[in-house]
Design a protein around this motif. Sequence first.
Motif, PDB file in Angstrom:
ATOM      1  N   ARG A  71       0.853  -1.181   0.000  1.00  0.00           N
ATOM      2  CA  ARG A  71       0.000   0.000   0.000  1.00  0.00           C
ATOM      3  C   ARG A  71       0.892   1.236   0.000  1.00  0.00           C
ATOM      4  N   LEU A  72       0.801   2.031  -1.064  1.00  0.00           N
ATOM      5  CA  LEU A  72       1.669   3.184  -1.254  1.00  0.00           C
ATOM      6  C   LEU A  72       0.904   4.495  -1.126  1.00  0.00           C
ATOM      7  N   ILE A  73       1.544   5.457  -0.467  1.00  0.00           N
ATOM      8  CA  ILE A  73       0.999   6.803  -0.330  1.00  0.00           C
ATOM      9  C   ILE A  73       1.736   7.721  -1.300  1.00  0.00           C
ATOM     10  N   VAL A  74       0.992   8.542  -2.014  1.00  0.00           N
ATOM     11  CA  VAL A  74       1.570   9.496  -2.975  1.00  0.00           C
ATOM     12  C   VAL A  74       1.194  10.914  -2.567  1.00  0.00           C
ATOM     13  N   ASP A  75       2.184  11.795  -2.590  1.00  0.00           N
ATOM     14  CA  ASP A  75       1.954  13.226  -2.380  1.00  0.00           C
ATOM     15  C   ASP A  75       2.756  13.958  -3.450  1.00  0.00           C
ATOM     16  N   HIS A  76       2.072  14.490  -4.437  1.00  0.00           N
ATOM     17  CA  HIS A  76       2.692  15.043  -5.645  1.00  0.00           C
ATOM     18  C   HIS A  76       2.205  16.477  -5.833  1.00  0.00           C
ATOM     19  N   VAL A  77       3.125  17.427  -5.776  1.00  0.00           N
ATOM     20  CA  VAL A  77       2.780  18.841  -5.924  1.00  0.00           C
ATOM     21  C   VAL A  77       3.516  19.421  -7.128  1.00  0.00           C
ATOM     22  N   THR A  78       2.782  20.023  -8.058  1.00  0.00           N
ATOM     23  CA  THR A  78       3.356  20.720  -9.203  1.00  0.00           C
ATOM     24  C   THR A  78       2.953  22.186  -9.115  1.00  0.00           C
ATOM     25  N   ARG A  79       3.941  23.059  -9.026  1.00  0.00           N
ATOM     26  CA  ARG A  79       3.683  24.488  -8.853  1.00  0.00           C
ATOM     27  C   ARG A  79       4.108  25.245 -10.116  1.00  0.00           C
ATOM     28  N   TYR A  80       3.158  25.946 -10.726  1.00  0.00           N
ATOM     29  CA  TYR A  80       3.424  26.780 -11.894  1.00  0.00           C
ATOM     30  C   TYR A  80       3.429  28.241 -11.456  1.00  0.00           C
ATOM     31  N   SER A  81       4.508  28.955 -11.799  1.00  0.00           N
ATOM     32  CA  SER A  81       4.616  30.369 -11.462  1.00  0.00           C
ATOM     33  C   SER A  81       4.833  31.168 -12.742  1.00  0.00           C
ATOM     34  N   TYR A  82       4.240  32.353 -12.817  1.00  0.00           N
ATOM     35  CA  TYR A  82       4.325  33.207 -14.003  1.00  0.00           C
ATOM     36  C   TYR A  82       4.942  34.540 -13.621  1.00  0.00           C
ATOM     37  N   ASP A  83       5.876  35.039 -14.458  1.00  0.00           N
ATOM     38  CA  ASP A  83       6.569  36.279 -14.122  1.00  0.00           C
ATOM     39  C   ASP A  83       5.666  37.499 -14.230  1.00  0.00           C
ATOM     40  N   GLN A  84       4.527  37.330 -14.895  1.00  0.00           N
ATOM     41  CA  GLN A  84       3.480  38.344 -14.889  1.00  0.00           C
ATOM     42  C   GLN A  84       2.140  37.630 -15.018  1.00  0.00           C
ATOM     43  N   PRO A  85       1.094  38.173 -14.426  1.00  0.00           N
ATOM     44  CA  PRO A  85      -0.194  37.459 -14.415  1.00  0.00           C
ATOM     45  C   PRO A  85      -0.669  37.099 -15.825  1.00  0.00           C
ATOM     46  N   VAL A  86      -1.197  35.874 -15.954  1.00  0.00           N
ATOM     47  CA  VAL A  86      -1.750  35.434 -17.235  1.00  0.00           C
ATOM     48  C   VAL A  86      -3.271  35.504 -17.169  1.00  0.00           C
ATOM     49  N   ARG A  87      -3.894  35.521 -18.342  1.00  0.00           N
ATOM     50  CA  ARG A  87      -5.344  35.708 -18.408  1.00  0.00           C
ATOM     51  C   ARG A  87      -6.118  34.462 -18.017  1.00  0.00           C
ATOM     52  N   GLY A  88      -5.465  33.335 -18.048  1.00  0.00           N
ATOM     53  CA  GLY A  88      -6.126  32.095 -17.685  1.00  0.00           C
ATOM     54  C   GLY A  88      -5.286  30.897 -18.090  1.00  0.00           C
ATOM     55  N   VAL A  89      -5.628  29.740 -17.551  1.00  0.00           N
ATOM     56  CA  VAL A  89      -4.884  28.515 -17.824  1.00  0.00           C
ATOM     57  C   VAL A  89      -5.880  27.375 -18.050  1.00  0.00           C
ATOM     58  N   VAL A  90      -5.583  26.555 -19.038  1.00  0.00           N
ATOM     59  CA  VAL A  90      -6.367  25.352 -19.304  1.00  0.00           C
ATOM     60  C   VAL A  90      -5.415  24.158 -19.264  1.00  0.00           C
ATOM     61  N   GLN A  91      -5.795  23.107 -18.544  1.00  0.00           N
ATOM     62  CA  GLN A  91      -4.939  21.927 -18.419  1.00  0.00           C
ATOM     63  C   GLN A  91      -5.727  20.652 -18.671  1.00  0.00           C
ATOM     64  N   SER A  92      -4.995  19.618 -19.104  1.00  0.00           N
ATOM     65  CA  SER A  92      -5.538  18.273 -19.259  1.00  0.00           C
ATOM     66  C   SER A  92      -4.689  17.339 -18.406  1.00  0.00           C
ATOM     67  N   HIS A  93      -5.322  16.596 -17.515  1.00  0.00           N
ATOM     68  CA  HIS A  93      -4.593  15.755 -16.565  1.00  0.00           C
ATOM     69  C   HIS A  93      -4.785  14.261 -16.839  1.00  0.00           C
ATOM     70  N   ARG A  94      -3.681  13.545 -16.802  1.00  0.00           N
ATOM     71  CA  ARG A  94      -3.684  12.083 -16.669  1.00  0.00           C
ATOM     72  C   ARG A  94      -3.025  11.788 -15.325  1.00  0.00           C
ATOM     73  N   LEU A  95      -3.750  12.001 -14.268  1.00  0.00           N
ATOM     74  CA  LEU A  95      -3.203  11.927 -12.912  1.00  0.00           C
ATOM     75  C   LEU A  95      -3.940  10.925 -12.028  1.00  0.00           C
TER      76      LEU A  95
END
Length: 275
Positions: free
Chosen positions: A2-26
């Motif tokens: 039995r395995l525990i997973v803790d996965h954090v992906t942090r996206y940072s932008y040097d200036q604010p963006v108008r929006g983000v769209v993502q597709s996950h296979r998670l």
Amino acid sequence: MRLIVDHVTRYSYDQPVRGVVQSHRLTPTVFEGQTVVDWQVTVTDGCPGGVFRDGAGDRVQAWSVAGPVSEIVVHVKGVVETRDLTGVLRGHREIVRPEVYLRETTPTWADAALIELSSAADDASGPLDAAHRLSGAVADAIAYAPGTTEAHTTAAEALAQGKGVCQDHAHALIAMARHRGIPARYVSGYLFADAEGQPHEAAHAWAELWIVGLGWVGFDPANRCCPDERYIRLGSGLDALDAAPIRGIARGPGSETMNVRVVVAPEATQGQTQQ
């Protein structure tokens, strides 16, 4: 296991963006080798969109984040019960024919050196033996060396320099297998490294080859083994880009930086971290 997973992906932008769209296979694959006990995916200020299971049997979830936004955190947390099936993807449902995975892509193009290396399987006693020989040849030819390749490094480039990471090992094995007429695909997932002290990555990748009579069988040249109970399978594709756990686009002129932290551990045991 039995395995525990803790996965954090942090996206940072040097200036604010108008929006983000993502597709996950998670979300972990549904097959006999693993059962999801608990699993959650959250996105900072995210709005979940459509979800479907694609032809390869992977669960795909859409997310959108309305701007202006300067940072997004994708957090995956859960528990998975795993079993050792000696690498065989037993009980997995998909409708894509194996022959689809004979198609070359840029990262998996077999140059003369990869074709020559694939001769390691010339004297194989059958397809399964050939697959093991190809995997072993990749492990011998490409030393595991983090930080020596990039996301867009091809199998041919990794072989030429003789070092790389799990992505390069998988691409090289896929290129060689396809050259020999064996359908092969890239798999993304997680790996818990045990106490043996072998090289590893918590966010991991390997290859699956189609073996007549067995179906899809996983091979991990980076660790010289077939996936066992230490592995959690997320999804597959023609190459690393096609099988990426997170794909997306940000609307705006700002540049993006990404930081990833992955912890994989057995229950009640301190895990491993990759940054």
